[in-house]
Design a protein around this motif. Structure first.
Motif, mmCIF file in Angstrom:
data_model
loop_
_atom_site.group_PDB
_atom_site.id
_atom_site.type_symbol
_atom_site.label_atom_id
_atom_site.label_comp_id
_atom_site.label_asym_id
_atom_site.label_seq_id
_atom_site.Cartn_x
_atom_site.Cartn_y
_atom_site.Cartn_z
ATOM 1 N N THR A 19 0.845 -1.189 0.000
ATOM 2 C CA THR A 19 0.000 0.000 0.000
ATOM 3 C C THR A 19 0.881 1.240 0.000
ATOM 4 O O THR A 19 1.727 1.413 0.889
ATOM 5 C CB THR A 19 -0.929 0.025 1.218
ATOM 6 N N TRP A 36 -2.453 8.518 -9.405
ATOM 7 C CA TRP A 36 -1.182 7.817 -9.271
ATOM 8 C C TRP A 36 -0.642 7.527 -10.666
ATOM 9 O O TRP A 36 -1.411 7.171 -11.581
ATOM 10 C CB TRP A 36 -1.351 6.499 -8.512
ATOM 11 N N ALA A 49 -4.059 5.293 -11.779
ATOM 12 C CA ALA A 49 -5.394 5.382 -11.168
ATOM 13 C C ALA A 49 -5.712 6.829 -10.835
ATOM 14 O O ALA A 49 -4.807 7.648 -10.657
ATOM 15 C CB ALA A 49 -5.465 4.524 -9.909
ATOM 16 N N THR A 58 -13.739 6.679 -9.285
ATOM 17 C CA THR A 58 -12.376 6.200 -9.488
ATOM 18 C C THR A 58 -12.226 5.698 -10.920
ATOM 19 O O THR A 58 -13.211 5.334 -11.577
ATOM 20 C CB THR A 58 -12.010 5.068 -8.516
ATOM 21 N N TYR A 60 -9.173 3.458 -13.456
ATOM 22 C CA TYR A 60 -7.925 2.702 -13.433
ATOM 23 C C TYR A 60 -7.441 2.389 -14.845
ATOM 24 O O TYR A 60 -8.238 2.219 -15.771
ATOM 25 C CB TYR A 60 -8.137 1.376 -12.694
ATOM 26 N N PHE A 68 -5.599 -3.123 -8.193
ATOM 27 C CA PHE A 68 -5.236 -1.930 -7.432
ATOM 28 C C PHE A 68 -6.499 -1.193 -7.013
ATOM 29 O O PHE A 68 -7.503 -1.184 -7.720
ATOM 30 C CB PHE A 68 -4.384 -0.986 -8.279
ATOM 31 N N ILE A 70 -7.527 2.688 -5.377
ATOM 32 C CA ILE A 70 -7.125 4.024 -4.950
ATOM 33 C C ILE A 70 -8.138 4.546 -3.946
ATOM 34 O O ILE A 70 -9.348 4.302 -4.079
ATOM 35 C CB ILE A 70 -6.991 4.980 -6.156
ATOM 36 N N LEU A 81 -2.728 3.998 -2.501
ATOM 37 C CA LEU A 81 -2.867 3.039 -3.596
ATOM 38 C C LEU A 81 -2.593 1.657 -3.022
ATOM 39 O O LEU A 81 -1.455 1.328 -2.706
ATOM 40 C CB LEU A 81 -1.904 3.342 -4.742
ATOM 41 N N TYR A 94 6.646 4.925 -8.425
ATOM 42 C CA TYR A 94 5.267 5.386 -8.383
ATOM 43 C C TYR A 94 5.209 6.813 -7.850
ATOM 44 O O TYR A 94 5.868 7.155 -6.860
ATOM 45 C CB TYR A 94 4.432 4.458 -7.507
ATOM 46 N N CYS A 96 2.490 10.495 -7.374
ATOM 47 C CA CYS A 96 1.131 11.021 -7.347
ATOM 48 C C CYS A 96 1.139 12.462 -7.848
ATOM 49 O O CYS A 96 2.188 13.122 -7.894
ATOM 50 C CB CYS A 96 0.540 10.955 -5.951
#
Length: 121
Positions: A19, A36, A49, A58, A60, A68, A70, A81, A94, A96
């Motif tokens: 996470t 993300w 996402a 949301t 993806y 995944f 979010i 995430l 990764y 954001c």
């Protein structure tokens, strides 16, 4: 000045879970959707996402759909995430960023340092 700090990455075996967290400071993102993104070695940064300000909407990328999730905690100015059933192809840094509600175009010109996720046995 906006600062985005991603954390929670690490080394995990295929099929494992992680996470990630993204904490925003310096300003709030009140009313903004958040997204993300990830960048694998030698590849372009890609959308992963997106979540609306309220959390009710949301979206993806097809490659992570069903694996995944979010979420966000607006009181903590933090976006999460949750990644499950991880695959080697999920290996990437990764990041954001704030995004428009119906787009994956990042709104902030600068990025945080990102958090490395490595999926390997």
């Amino acid at each position: 000045q906006v600062q985005l700090v991603e954390s929670g990455g690490g080394l995990v075996q295929p099929g494992g879970s992680l996470t990630l967290s993204c904490a925003a400071s310096g300003r709030t993102f009140s009313g903004y959707a958040m997204g993300w993104f990830r960048q694998a070695p030698g590849k372009e940064r890609e959308f992963v996402a997106r979540i609306s300000w309220s959390g009710s909407m949301t979206s993806y990328a097809d490659s992570v759909k069903g694996r995944f999730t979010i979420s966000r905690d607006n009181a903590k100015n933090t976006v999460y995430l949750q990644m499950t059933s991880l695959k080697p192809e999920d290996t990437a840094v990764y990041y954001c960023n704030a995004v428009p509600l119906f787009s994956s175009t990042p709104l902030l010109g600068s990025w945080g340092q990102g958090t490395q996720v490595t999926v390997s046995s």
